[in-house]
Design a protein around this motif. Structure first.
Motif, short mmCIF file in Angstrom:
data_model
loop_
_atom_site.label_atom_id
_atom_site.label_comp_id
_atom_site.label_asym_id
_atom_site.label_seq_id
_atom_site.Cartn_x
_atom_site.Cartn_y
_atom_site.Cartn_z
N ILE A 220 0.84 -1.20 0.00
CA ILE A 220 0.00 0.00 0.00
C ILE A 220 0.88 1.25 0.00
O ILE A 220 0.65 2.19 -0.77
CB ILE A 220 -0.95 -0.02 1.22
N HIS A 221 1.89 1.25 0.85
CA HIS A 221 2.85 2.36 0.91
C HIS A 221 3.56 2.54 -0.42
O HIS A 221 3.75 3.67 -0.90
CB HIS A 221 3.85 2.09 2.03
N GLU A 222 3.97 1.45 -1.06
CA GLU A 222 4.71 1.54 -2.31
C GLU A 222 3.88 2.18 -3.42
O GLU A 222 4.38 2.99 -4.21
CB GLU A 222 5.19 0.14 -2.72
N ASP A 223 2.60 1.84 -3.49
CA ASP A 223 1.71 2.48 -4.46
C ASP A 223 1.54 3.97 -4.15
O ASP A 223 1.47 4.82 -5.05
CB ASP A 223 0.34 1.81 -4.44
N MET A 224 1.45 4.29 -2.86
CA MET A 224 1.26 5.69 -2.46
C MET A 224 2.47 6.54 -2.85
O MET A 224 2.32 7.68 -3.31
CB MET A 224 1.02 5.77 -0.96
N ILE A 225 3.66 6.00 -2.66
CA ILE A 225 4.88 6.71 -3.05
C ILE A 225 4.86 6.98 -4.55
O ILE A 225 5.17 8.09 -5.02
CB ILE A 225 6.13 5.88 -2.68
N ALA A 226 4.50 5.96 -5.32
CA ALA A 226 4.46 6.12 -6.79
C ALA A 226 3.46 7.19 -7.20
O ALA A 226 3.73 8.01 -8.10
CB ALA A 226 4.11 4.79 -7.44
N ALA A 227 2.30 7.24 -6.54
CA ALA A 227 1.28 8.24 -6.87
C ALA A 227 1.79 9.65 -6.58
O ALA A 227 1.57 10.57 -7.38
CB ALA A 227 0.01 7.96 -6.08
N ALA A 228 2.46 9.84 -5.46
CA ALA A 228 2.97 11.17 -5.11
C ALA A 228 4.05 11.62 -6.08
O ALA A 228 4.14 12.80 -6.41
CB ALA A 228 3.51 11.16 -3.68
N ARG A 229 4.86 10.67 -6.54
CA ARG A 229 5.87 11.01 -7.55
C ARG A 229 5.21 11.45 -8.85
O ARG A 229 5.61 12.44 -9.46
CB ARG A 229 6.79 9.82 -7.80
N MET A 230 4.22 10.70 -9.28
CA MET A 230 3.52 11.05 -10.53
C MET A 230 2.82 12.39 -10.42
O MET A 230 2.72 13.14 -11.39
CB MET A 230 2.52 9.95 -10.88
N ALA A 231 2.33 12.70 -9.23
CA ALA A 231 1.64 13.97 -9.02
C ALA A 231 2.60 15.14 -8.90
O ALA A 231 2.19 16.29 -8.89
CB ALA A 231 0.78 13.89 -7.75
#
Length: 426
Positions: A220-231
């Protein structure tokens, strides 16, 4: 005998217990400062972690969106936002600043709640530049990529189109993301429902790494990190608060490294050794996180980590706002028993995740192993019973009910604030 005070709603509930009863508390109260919260934040912003000063980041930017927390989070925005706004204007007096409320999957934050959060002066200044995120309106959200686990990464259009995107927040133990703060401002904060449900799928919630205080290998954390990078989340200010919701430490800068620094700092103060007991009493830390049943598995998960295999959990949460979500309620209430509800969660594929399934799944995971006696406002009795728990009017009545099952000599462990700590194995 000794008196233990439990956070409940906007007050405390007292319980007399034997002197030897373990009381699990974080060491946050050891963090003392002669400075007020605003000063603590200002000093952190003067020395950002792995980032330029916010004033420099504002140079040449036409606009900036600040993601702020919603009504369910006790983030001391009055300490944080004035400092962020001041630095932005120091770097670029003409920058257009707007606020985006990170509601995630929660109900919309109302005007009174915004006033209470921001204060009248700040609210009046920004009232025409405040947007409350709506995860359920696809027209307001836009795709920016694909998460590592497969779902589309869709976020609020205002966040996606901002020239400079920054966020406030606070860091505390989180029952499946490891810790709050940092990347959570994006996912689930300003993410579309489709993205949130993909990230909060049953497989990830069931993963043993998706637990309180764990970031490593947490899907869950790994997906969240990826989303923040994309944003392109460019900068954060995250704080640590004490039991009275006062700012005691702040971290500013790069959303990954500043957040990680905050988590590393916090874990030394929130880790407590488990004391297995027949009856474990816990809370959601009082208002605002105990204003609905949806949030209650957070405090329960602390009890889950220290209750004996056949033990009982007593949960205290006022629930003035009711369930916190009809989906959350009916996913459990409409099933004949808790086991059938739980097995349905596990059988749900990622692309078919249902709204609020994650909190329901964790609640079901706990209830199927441990009877839960839930202390809430009297008007919530029917709701609590619909969620397959036993309602009690106060902690003394709840303990009396628990002792009828486990016996008067049953051991007890007390957790006055279940969301403030990480229960470690013995």
């Amino acid at each position: 005998m000794k008196t233990v005070q439990f956070y409940y709603d906007r007050t405390m509930m007292d319980l007399e217990v034997p002197d030897e009863t373990p009381v699990l508390v974080s060491r946050i109260e050891e963090l003392k400062s002669e400075k007020d919260g605003s000063e603590i934040v200002a000093e952190a912003m003067e020395h950002p972690i792995a980032s330029d000063r916010l004033s420099k980041l504002a140079n040449g930017k036409k606009d900036c969106t600040i993601i702020i927390s919603d009504h369910t989070r006790p983030v001391p925005s009055r300490d944080i936002l004035p400092n962020m706004i001041r630095e932005l204007k120091e770097g670029n007096p003409d920058i257009e600043i707007s606020l985006l409320v990170a509601t995630g999957f929660h109900r919309p934050t109302n005007v009174n709640e915004l006033r209470n959060k921001l204060g009248d002066e700040l609210y009046e200044e920004f009232k025409d530049r405040i947007k409350v995120h709506n995860a359920h309106d696809p027209s307001e959200n836009v795709k920016i990529g694909v998460l590592p686990s497969g779902p589309e990464c869709i976020i609020d259009r205002q966040a996606a189109e901002a020239e400079l995107l920054i966020a406030e927040g606070f860091i505390e133990p989180h029952f499946f993301a490891g810790y709050s703060g940092g990347r959570k401002s994006i996912l689930p904060g300003v993410a579309d429902a489709k993205t949130v449900m993909g990230n909060h799928c049953s497989k990830f919630i069931d993963d043993p790494h998706a637990r309180t205080g764990i970031l490593k290998d947490n899907p869950i954390h790994e997906d969240m990190i990826a989303a923040a990078r994309m944003a392109k989340l460019a900068y954060i200010v995250n704080v640590v608060i004490d039991e009275k919701k006062k700012t005691v430490k702040a971290f500013a800068g790069d959303f990954e490294k500043a957040h990680l620094a905050g988590c590393e700092f916090l874990k030394d103060y929130v880790g407590v050794k488990a004391h297995p007991a027949d009856i474990v009493i816990t809370t959601n830390g009082g208002y605002p996180l105990d204003q609905n049943a949806y949030q209650s598995p957070k405090g329960m998960s602390a009890a889950e980590a220290t209750v004996k295999e056949d033990g009982i959990i007593i949960m205290l949460a006022g629930c003035e706002d009711g369930t916190g979500g009809d989906f959350f309620y009916h996913i459990i209430a409409d099933e004949p028993d808790i086991e059938s509800a739980y097995q349905k969660f596990l059988a749900t594929p990622q692309e078919s995740t249902r709204p609020d399934q994650w909190c329901s799944q964790i609640l079901a995971r706990i209830i199927r192993k441990h009877p839960v006696i839930f202390v809430a406002r009297p008007e919530q009795k029917e709701m609590i019973e619909g969620l397959k728990m036993t309602w009690a009017a106060d902690v003394n009545q709840a303990l009396e009910l628990a002792r009828k099952i486990k016996g008067n000599d049953a051991s007890i462990t007390c957790i006055p604030n279940g969301i403030s700590l990480v229960v470690l194995p013995e």
